[in-house]
Design an enzyme around this catalytic site. Structure first.
Site, PDB file in Angstrom:
ATOM      1  N   HIS A  16       9.464   3.878  10.847  1.00 26.35           N
ATOM      2  CA  HIS A  16       8.049   4.121  11.120  1.00 26.35           C
ATOM      3  C   HIS A  16       7.227   2.967  10.559  1.00 26.35           C
ATOM      4  CE1 HIS A  16       6.801   6.307   7.108  1.00 26.35           C
ATOM      5  NE2 HIS A  16       7.695   5.371   6.874  1.00 26.35           N
ATOM      6  N   CYS A  25       4.061  -0.356   3.481  1.00 25.23           N
ATOM      7  CA  CYS A  25       4.450   0.585   4.544  1.00 25.23           C
ATOM      8  C   CYS A  25       3.696   0.379   5.856  1.00 25.23           C
ATOM      9  CB  CYS A  25       4.312   2.031   4.072  1.00 25.23           C
ATOM     10  SG  CYS A  25       5.515   2.446   2.803  1.00 25.23           S
ATOM     11  N   HIS A  29       9.563  -0.116   9.009  1.00 23.50           N
ATOM     12  CA  HIS A  29      10.681   0.059   8.075  1.00 23.50           C
ATOM     13  C   HIS A  29      11.287   1.432   8.322  1.00 23.50           C
ATOM     14  CE1 HIS A  29       7.296   2.082   6.184  1.00 23.50           C
ATOM     15  NE2 HIS A  29       8.158   2.739   5.429  1.00 23.50           N
ATOM     16  N   HIS A  31      13.765   4.998   6.770  1.00 23.84           N
ATOM     17  CA  HIS A  31      14.181   5.840   5.655  1.00 23.84           C
ATOM     18  C   HIS A  31      15.384   6.677   6.063  1.00 23.84           C
ATOM     19  CE1 HIS A  31      10.556   5.006   3.340  1.00 23.84           C
ATOM     20  NE2 HIS A  31       9.855   5.217   4.445  1.00 23.84           N
ATOM     21  N   HIS A  75      17.334   8.128  14.328  1.00 27.91           N
ATOM     22  CA  HIS A  75      17.398   6.774  14.880  1.00 27.91           C
ATOM     23  C   HIS A  75      16.268   6.493  15.875  1.00 27.91           C
ATOM     24  CE1 HIS A  75      21.252   6.799  12.867  1.00 27.91           C
ATOM     25  NE2 HIS A  75      21.161   5.484  12.882  1.00 27.91           N
ATOM     26  N   GLU A 136      11.776  11.349   1.502  1.00 25.06           N
ATOM     27  CA  GLU A 136      11.720  10.038   2.146  1.00 25.06           C
ATOM     28  C   GLU A 136      12.580   9.022   1.388  1.00 25.06           C
ATOM     29  OE1 GLU A 136       7.854   8.521   3.820  1.00 25.06           O
ATOM     30  OE2 GLU A 136       8.068   7.157   2.125  1.00 25.06           O
TER      31      GLU A 136
END
Length: 150
Positions: A16, A25, A29, A31, A75, A136
């Protein structure tokens, strides 16, 4: 009747970016999310019932969460659909990537709200969503509780 809470945990990988955010952020990137889903209900007391003693079969809960959350978000890359990331999203889709344009900023807080709504809509009438925990990172998570959201 005794109420019992049961919890099932799930993992999925999601990318995201937080458009307009003033930290790292804002960059795309990902998680390794961990989602804990806790439901509450009364165990089945009919000894002739195939699911005697269960609040809900873990397999049934797994199916709901996989269909609504894991299979959709795993994914995938999630962007706020009302940002310029929509242009990037289209470029990624054109290259065969799975992209979700959400109607919210894809923070853990907003994602857990979205997930709660999706899961609640699929639970049997005698089962209630008690809480969700969306982790997260190893040290950062958002929690949703039914008691906080009447």
């Amino acid at each position: 009747m005794t109420k019992i809470r049961i919890t099932k945990q799930f993992t999925f990988e999601t990318g995201h970016a937080l458009f307009g955010y003033d930290g790292k952020c804002r960059n795309v990137h990902g998680h390794s999310y961990k989602l804990s889903v806790t439901v509450i209900g009364t165990p089945i007391t009919d000894p002739t019932h195939v699911k005697f003693g269960m609040v809900i079969d873990f397999t049934d809960l797994k199916r709901i969460v996989k269909e609504e959350i894991v299979d959709v978000f795993d994914h995938a890359t999630v962007f706020n659909g009302r940002t310029p990331h929509a242009e990037l999203a289209q470029q990624l889709r054109d290259r065969g990537h799975h992209v979700i344009l959400a109607d919210y900023q894809p923070t853990s807080e907003n994602m857990v709200i979205d997930f709660a709504s999706k899961i609640k809509s699929r639970l049997p009438a005698n089962i209630s969503l008690f809480s969700l925990k969306l982790q997260e990172t190893e040290s950062s998570f958002a929690e949703w509780y039914a008691s906080d959201n009447p």
